[in-house]
Design a protein around this motif. Structure first.
Motif, PDB file in Angstrom:
ATOM      1  N   LYS A 159       0.838  -1.208   0.000  1.00  4.64           N
ATOM      2  CA  LYS A 159       0.000   0.000   0.000  1.00  4.64           C
ATOM      3  C   LYS A 159       0.872   1.257   0.000  1.00  4.64           C
ATOM      4  O   LYS A 159       0.596   2.217  -0.718  1.00  4.64           O
ATOM      5  CB  LYS A 159      -0.929   0.012   1.219  1.00  4.64           C
ATOM      6  CG  LYS A 159      -2.087  -0.953   1.102  1.00  4.64           C
ATOM      7  CD  LYS A 159      -2.950  -0.909   2.345  1.00  4.64           C
ATOM      8  CE  LYS A 159      -4.037  -1.972   2.286  1.00  4.64           C
ATOM      9  NZ  LYS A 159      -4.818  -2.015   3.522  1.00  4.64           N
ATOM     10  N   ASP A 162       2.368   1.620  -3.476  1.00  2.97           N
ATOM     11  CA  ASP A 162       1.351   2.110  -4.409  1.00  2.97           C
ATOM     12  C   ASP A 162       1.139   3.610  -4.245  1.00  2.97           C
ATOM     13  O   ASP A 162       1.099   4.362  -5.221  1.00  2.97           O
ATOM     14  CB  ASP A 162       0.017   1.387  -4.205  1.00  2.97           C
ATOM     15  CG  ASP A 162       0.000  -0.009  -4.798  1.00  2.97           C
ATOM     16  OD1 ASP A 162       0.902  -0.330  -5.616  1.00  2.97           O
ATOM     17  OD2 ASP A 162      -0.901  -0.788  -4.445  1.00  2.97           O
ATOM     18  N   THR A 163       1.014   4.050  -2.998  1.00  7.99           N
ATOM     19  CA  THR A 163       0.786   5.471  -2.711  1.00  7.99           C
ATOM     20  C   THR A 163       1.980   6.293  -3.171  1.00  7.99           C
ATOM     21  O   THR A 163       1.819   7.330  -3.812  1.00  7.99           O
ATOM     22  CB  THR A 163       0.552   5.678  -1.200  1.00  7.99           C
ATOM     23  OG1 THR A 163      -0.550   4.887  -0.801  1.00  7.99           O
ATOM     24  CG2 THR A 163       0.287   7.132  -0.880  1.00  7.99           C
ATOM     25  N   LEU A 165       4.175   5.590  -5.491  1.00  9.83           N
ATOM     26  CA  LEU A 165       4.250   5.601  -6.959  1.00  9.83           C
ATOM     27  C   LEU A 165       3.169   6.508  -7.555  1.00  9.83           C
ATOM     28  O   LEU A 165       3.421   7.185  -8.565  1.00  9.83           O
ATOM     29  CB  LEU A 165       4.140   4.186  -7.512  1.00  9.83           C
ATOM     30  CG  LEU A 165       5.341   3.283  -7.234  1.00  9.83           C
ATOM     31  CD1 LEU A 165       5.059   1.858  -7.681  1.00  9.83           C
ATOM     32  CD2 LEU A 165       6.590   3.829  -7.923  1.00  9.83           C
ATOM     33  N   GLN A 166       1.987   6.550  -6.943  1.00  8.23           N
ATOM     34  CA  GLN A 166       0.915   7.420  -7.437  1.00  8.23           C
ATOM     35  C   GLN A 166       1.308   8.881  -7.267  1.00  8.23           C
ATOM     36  O   GLN A 166       1.091   9.710  -8.146  1.00  8.23           O
ATOM     37  CB  GLN A 166      -0.393   7.121  -6.706  1.00  8.23           C
ATOM     38  CG  GLN A 166      -1.024   5.813  -7.122  1.00  8.23           C
ATOM     39  CD  GLN A 166      -2.218   5.448  -6.252  1.00  8.23           C
ATOM     40  OE1 GLN A 166      -2.613   6.189  -5.351  1.00  8.23           O
ATOM     41  NE2 GLN A 166      -2.806   4.279  -6.514  1.00  8.23           N
ATOM     42  N   VAL A 167       1.894   9.213  -6.128  1.00  9.67           N
ATOM     43  CA  VAL A 167       2.333  10.589  -5.866  1.00  9.67           C
ATOM     44  C   VAL A 167       3.408  10.980  -6.882  1.00  9.67           C
ATOM     45  O   VAL A 167       3.386  12.069  -7.440  1.00  9.67           O
ATOM     46  CB  VAL A 167       2.844  10.736  -4.420  1.00  9.67           C
ATOM     47  CG1 VAL A 167       3.557  12.050  -4.204  1.00  9.67           C
ATOM     48  CG2 VAL A 167       1.689  10.583  -3.441  1.00  9.67           C
ATOM     49  N   LYS A 168       4.365  10.077  -7.129  1.00  3.83           N
ATOM     50  CA  LYS A 168       5.436  10.361  -8.070  1.00  3.83           C
ATOM     51  C   LYS A 168       4.857  10.529  -9.487  1.00  3.83           C
ATOM     52  O   LYS A 168       5.269  11.428 -10.221  1.00  3.83           O
ATOM     53  CB  LYS A 168       6.484   9.254  -8.048  1.00  3.83           C
ATOM     54  CG  LYS A 168       7.648   9.510  -8.966  1.00  3.83           C
ATOM     55  CD  LYS A 168       8.762   8.512  -8.714  1.00  3.83           C
ATOM     56  CE  LYS A 168       9.848   8.639  -9.734  1.00  3.83           C
ATOM     57  NZ  LYS A 168      10.845   9.594  -9.452  1.00  3.83           N
ATOM     58  N   ALA A 169       3.892   9.689  -9.876  1.00  3.68           N
ATOM     59  CA  ALA A 169       3.296   9.782 -11.203  1.00  3.68           C
ATOM     60  C   ALA A 169       2.555  11.100 -11.394  1.00  3.68           C
ATOM     61  O   ALA A 169       2.600  11.707 -12.464  1.00  3.68           O
ATOM     62  CB  ALA A 169       2.348   8.605 -11.437  1.00  3.68           C
ATOM     63  N   LYS A 170       1.889  11.582 -10.344  1.00  2.00           N
ATOM     64  CA  LYS A 170       1.131  12.851 -10.424  1.00  2.00           C
ATOM     65  C   LYS A 170       2.084  14.047 -10.544  1.00  2.00           C
ATOM     66  O   LYS A 170       1.756  15.044 -11.150  1.00  2.00           O
ATOM     67  CB  LYS A 170       0.233  13.011  -9.198  1.00  2.00           C
ATOM     68  CG  LYS A 170      -0.964  12.107  -9.225  1.00  2.00           C
ATOM     69  CD  LYS A 170      -1.808  12.302  -7.977  1.00  2.00           C
ATOM     70  CE  LYS A 170      -2.985  11.325  -7.980  1.00  2.00           C
ATOM     71  NZ  LYS A 170      -3.770  11.428  -6.775  1.00  2.00           N
ATOM     72  N   SER A 171       3.256  13.941  -9.907  1.00  2.00           N
ATOM     73  CA  SER A 171       4.179  15.064  -9.923  1.00  2.00           C
ATOM     74  C   SER A 171       5.028  15.094 -11.182  1.00  2.00           C
ATOM     75  O   SER A 171       5.733  16.053 -11.436  1.00  2.00           O
ATOM     76  CB  SER A 171       5.079  15.029  -8.688  1.00  2.00           C
ATOM     77  OG  SER A 171       5.926  13.904  -8.731  1.00  2.00           O
TER      78      SER A 171
END
Length: 172
Positions: A159, A162-163, A165-171
């Motif tokens: 978890k 995942d969180t 990687l999501q933060v990195k993808a958004k930035s």
């Protein structure tokens, strides 16, 4: 019925902890272990000045060695583990479900090992002492009071990953 700790494994890790080696080979400490039922000690001494070999002291057979590729089998076959406060040795022993007494090396600078041992004792997973208090600590321990070390929760890590990687993808 009181537990017997017939087979004891002792490790100082990969460094040098001569004070622990010397303290453990004294008659008072060996007699305290003997009172606990100890008949055989496997002793990993690292870079100590003590000589590897097989000894018989105070009626206990002591097999002394410096290093091997893995000490996990020694941990698993022991009824009791006495260890320096290295994170690897502590976690390997706790994950194997073995009773653990940690002896803190007070000579280390910035003693993170003491912090680890204190926290694991506060959490009820092990006991710790110093070389100066080893004999008296052995006389009063009740390993039945310790709590099993929790199994790792891999879903928490996934978890988190995942969180992250999501933060990195958004930035990006």
């Amino acid at each position: 019925m009181k537990n017997e700790y017939r087979r004891c494994f002792i490790t100082v890790g990969t460094t040098r902890f001569d004070l622990l080696v010397d303290t453990l080979m004294t008659a008072p400490v060996l007699n305290s272990l003997k009172k606990m039922g100890c008949k055989m000690i496997t002793f990993q001494i690292g870079n100590s000045n003590f000589q590897p070999g097989i000894y018989d002291k105070e009626g206990i057979q002591i097999n002394v060695f410096r290093f091997k590729d893995s000490i996990l089998e020694d941990i698993k076959s022991a009824d009791l583990v006495i260890s320096h406060a290295g994170a690897g040795s502590c976690l390997e022993t706790l994950e194997a479900g073995k009773p653990l007494l940690v002896v803190v090396n007070e000579e280390l600078m910035d003693n993170h090992q003491l912090e680890l041992a204190e926290q694991l004792q506060v959490d009820g997973h092990l006991y710790y002492c110093t070389c100066a208090t080893l004999e008296t600590t052995l006389e009063m321990l009740d390993f039945n009071m310790l709590k099993p070390f929790p199994k790792p929760n891999q879903t928490m890590f996934l978890k988190y990953l995942d969180t992250a990687l999501q933060v990195k993808a958004k930035s990006s």
